[in-house]
Structures are given as structure tokens and as C-alpha cells.
Design an enzyme around this catalytic site. Structure first.
Site, short mmCIF file in Angstrom:
data_model
loop_
_atom_site.label_atom_id
_atom_site.label_comp_id
_atom_site.label_asym_id
_atom_site.label_seq_id
_atom_site.Cartn_x
_atom_site.Cartn_y
_atom_site.Cartn_z
N SER A 15 6.89 3.27 0.21
CA SER A 15 5.86 3.28 -1.03
C SER A 15 5.32 4.45 -0.62
O SER A 15 4.28 5.05 -1.13
CB SER A 15 5.11 2.20 -1.11
OG SER A 15 4.40 1.74 0.06
N PRO A 52 2.51 -2.87 2.15
CA PRO A 52 3.66 -2.64 1.61
C PRO A 52 4.59 -1.87 2.18
O PRO A 52 4.41 -1.16 3.29
CB PRO A 52 3.56 -1.91 0.06
CG PRO A 52 2.02 -1.32 0.52
CD PRO A 52 1.58 -1.97 1.65
N CYS A 53 6.07 -2.12 1.86
CA CYS A 53 7.17 -1.28 2.57
C CYS A 53 6.75 0.14 2.89
O CYS A 53 6.03 0.59 2.01
CB CYS A 53 8.32 -1.65 1.97
SG CYS A 53 8.72 -0.51 0.43
N LEU A 54 7.31 0.64 3.79
CA LEU A 54 7.14 2.26 4.02
C LEU A 54 7.65 3.27 2.90
O LEU A 54 7.14 4.37 3.05
CB LEU A 54 7.77 2.63 5.53
CG LEU A 54 7.14 1.91 6.57
CD1 LEU A 54 7.91 2.39 7.99
CD2 LEU A 54 5.67 2.39 6.91
#
Length: 272
Positions: A177, A173-175
């Protein structure tokens, strides 16, 4: 069961004349892109959003996978980092991220003659706290995997059945998160987390997270890898590298990596 799910997905795309796929390069959206291309051919387009929350390595993977599938692939820039509703990192941060994504994709799709935008949301995602899903639904985005009730495990089974070499690729998932809700997100913080995770990958560890809280990096490794990591890693060198990236303290989460761990805080606050 695998072939049944595959036919369901194909039938969903047969209903569409043209489709634009919100394509991150993860195993879910890549499976969707593969089936969309198999059914629609050059009437399917994969589009990847580029922003500071996407690791450059993940972008390269997305390009390679799209080329392997054969689907047309384009990049767009999104600007969620300009929205204080996003950078302040509220519990519904993902809502503002996906709003920015689909508000950018929609005019592109309409301008190119794509009546449908689809994403890689799967059946399991509907059971977790995912405010970004609401943003997509509000904008009419379809989720073929979720529509067919396909779980993450079944996504991997289908990908393996189709011969996709990345079927077991760890979730990424995107950073954003990596930060506890309420801690401001900046480009500098995203970059240091990204560099730290790349460091761990180069040591040979996959499925890792570097959770950032203030000046502290908390390493989450697969539980089965923790003992080997402690025994075989040059910890002094690792700490020095992380401090060079901008962290002051480096800790190890003894529980190991668990998806959605930051959402435990939401459950605790709800109970309280």
C-alpha cells in the site's frame, strides 16, 4: 453500547460450529480472534499469511498476541508476488491479494473441517475503496465486525474493554500500500520500504508511513509529530540510512499521515 456489541459478536460465533480466522495481527482481526476463541475454544483457529508484504516485526506481534489470547495459530505462505495482476499494482491490486489469500485458506479450512472463514473487516472499511472485500465476499468469507456495524473506533473500545494491551496499536496495512497505483511492486522495493519504516519506529515514531515513488521516499508522520521530528532528528544521518536502503531522495509530507491518501488519485481521476 460496548457490551451490546460484544454480545452481538458472541452470538455470531455461537452460530458457527468451527471457524478459521484470517488473522493478520492487526487490532481488528485480533479482536475477532479473541472473541472466536472465547466462544469456540479449540474449535477456532487463527491463520496468518506470510509473504514479502508483511513486516517480520508484524508477524512476531501476531504470534505474541495469538499466544496471549490462547487461540491456536498457524502460518501459511501466499504467493501473490507471482501474479502479474498483483505486482503491476493496478487500482484493484487488493482484489488479487485477497483472492490469493482466500484461495489458499479455503482448502485448508475445508480439509480441517472448518465450515466458516472469518476476517477482520469492520464497518468503516465498507465505506472506503477496498476491492479486497469483494474478493472475500465472492468466496463466502464472513466479517463479524462489519455484520455488527462496528467501526474502527469501536473495535478499539471493545479491545480496551476486554483488556487487550494492543487496543491502540496503529494500523499497519501491507507494505504494497506504500506505492502509487501503476508502479510495479518488487520484493526489493518492499524490503527497502520495510527497513525504512522500522528505522522511523526505532526513532520512537508510531503510525508512520514511507511512501515510495520511484527513487523517492516520502515520509508521513502523525501531524502533531512533524515539528518535533524536524527539530530533533539527525536528518543527515536519516537520509544516509535511507540511501543505503536504496532510495535517492527523501522528502517529508507536511500534511502528515492520513489513511487512504493514495486513493485520492482515484477520486481526482473520477472527477476529471
Amino acid at each position: 453500547m460496548v457490551t451490546q456489541f460484544l454480545e452481538q459478536l458472541k452470538n455470531i460465533f455461537k452460530e458457527m460450529d468451527r471457524a478459521l480466522i484470517a488473522y493478520s495481527g492487526g487490532v481488528d482481526s485480533t479482536l475477532v480472534a479473541k472473541i472466536a476463541y472465547d466462544v469456540l475454544g479449540d474449535r477456532a483457529l487463527a491463520v496468518t499469511a506470510v509473504s514479502p508484504s508483511l513486516l517480520p516485526e508484524e508477524l512476531e506481534d501476531a504470534k505474541i498476541q495469538a499466544a496471549s489470547i490462547g487461540i491456536a495459530h498457524e502460518l501459511i505462505q501466499t504467493h501473490e508476488m507471482e501474479n502479474p495482476n498483483y505486482t503491476s499494482n493496478p487500482v484493484n491490486r487488493c482484489y488479487f491479494c485477497k483472492s490469493e489469500l482466500h484461495d489458499t485458506l479455503k482448502p485448508l479450512a475445508l480439509g480441517r473441517g472448518y465450515p466458516y472463514i472469518v476476517d477482520g473487516v469492520n464497518g468503516d472499511d465498507l465505506q472506503d475503496y477496498r476491492p479486497g472485500i469483494r474478493a472475500a465476499q465472492e468466496r463466502g468469507v464472513r466479517s463479524p465486525l462489519a455484520e455488527a456495524g462496528i467501526t474502527k473506533a469501536q473495535v478499539r473500545q471493545l479491545s480496551q474493554y476486554l483488556g487487550l494491551p494492543w487496543w491502540d496499536k496503529p494500523a499497519q496495512p501491507c507494505l504494497s500500500s506504500r506505492f502509487p497505483y501503476g508502479e510495479e511492486i518488487t520484493i526489493a522495493k518492499l524490503q527497502r520500504v520495510g527497513r525504512a519504516e522500522i528505522y522511523l519506529r526505532k526513532l520512537g515514531y508510531q503510525g508512520v508511513r514511507v511512501r515510495s515513488q520511484g527513487d523517492t521516499a516520502r515520509l508521513e508522520l502523525p501531524p502533531e509529530a512533524i515539528r518535533e521530528f524536524v527539530l530533533n532528528t539527525d536528518l543527515e544521518q536519516l537520509v544516509a540510512a535511507f540511501q543505503e536502503y536504496g532510495f535517492i531522495y527523501v522528502t517529508l509530507d507536511l500534511e502528515g499521515y492520513r489513511s487512504g491518501k493514495l486513493n485520492r488519485e482515484l477520486a481526482i481521476n473520477t472527477i476529471a
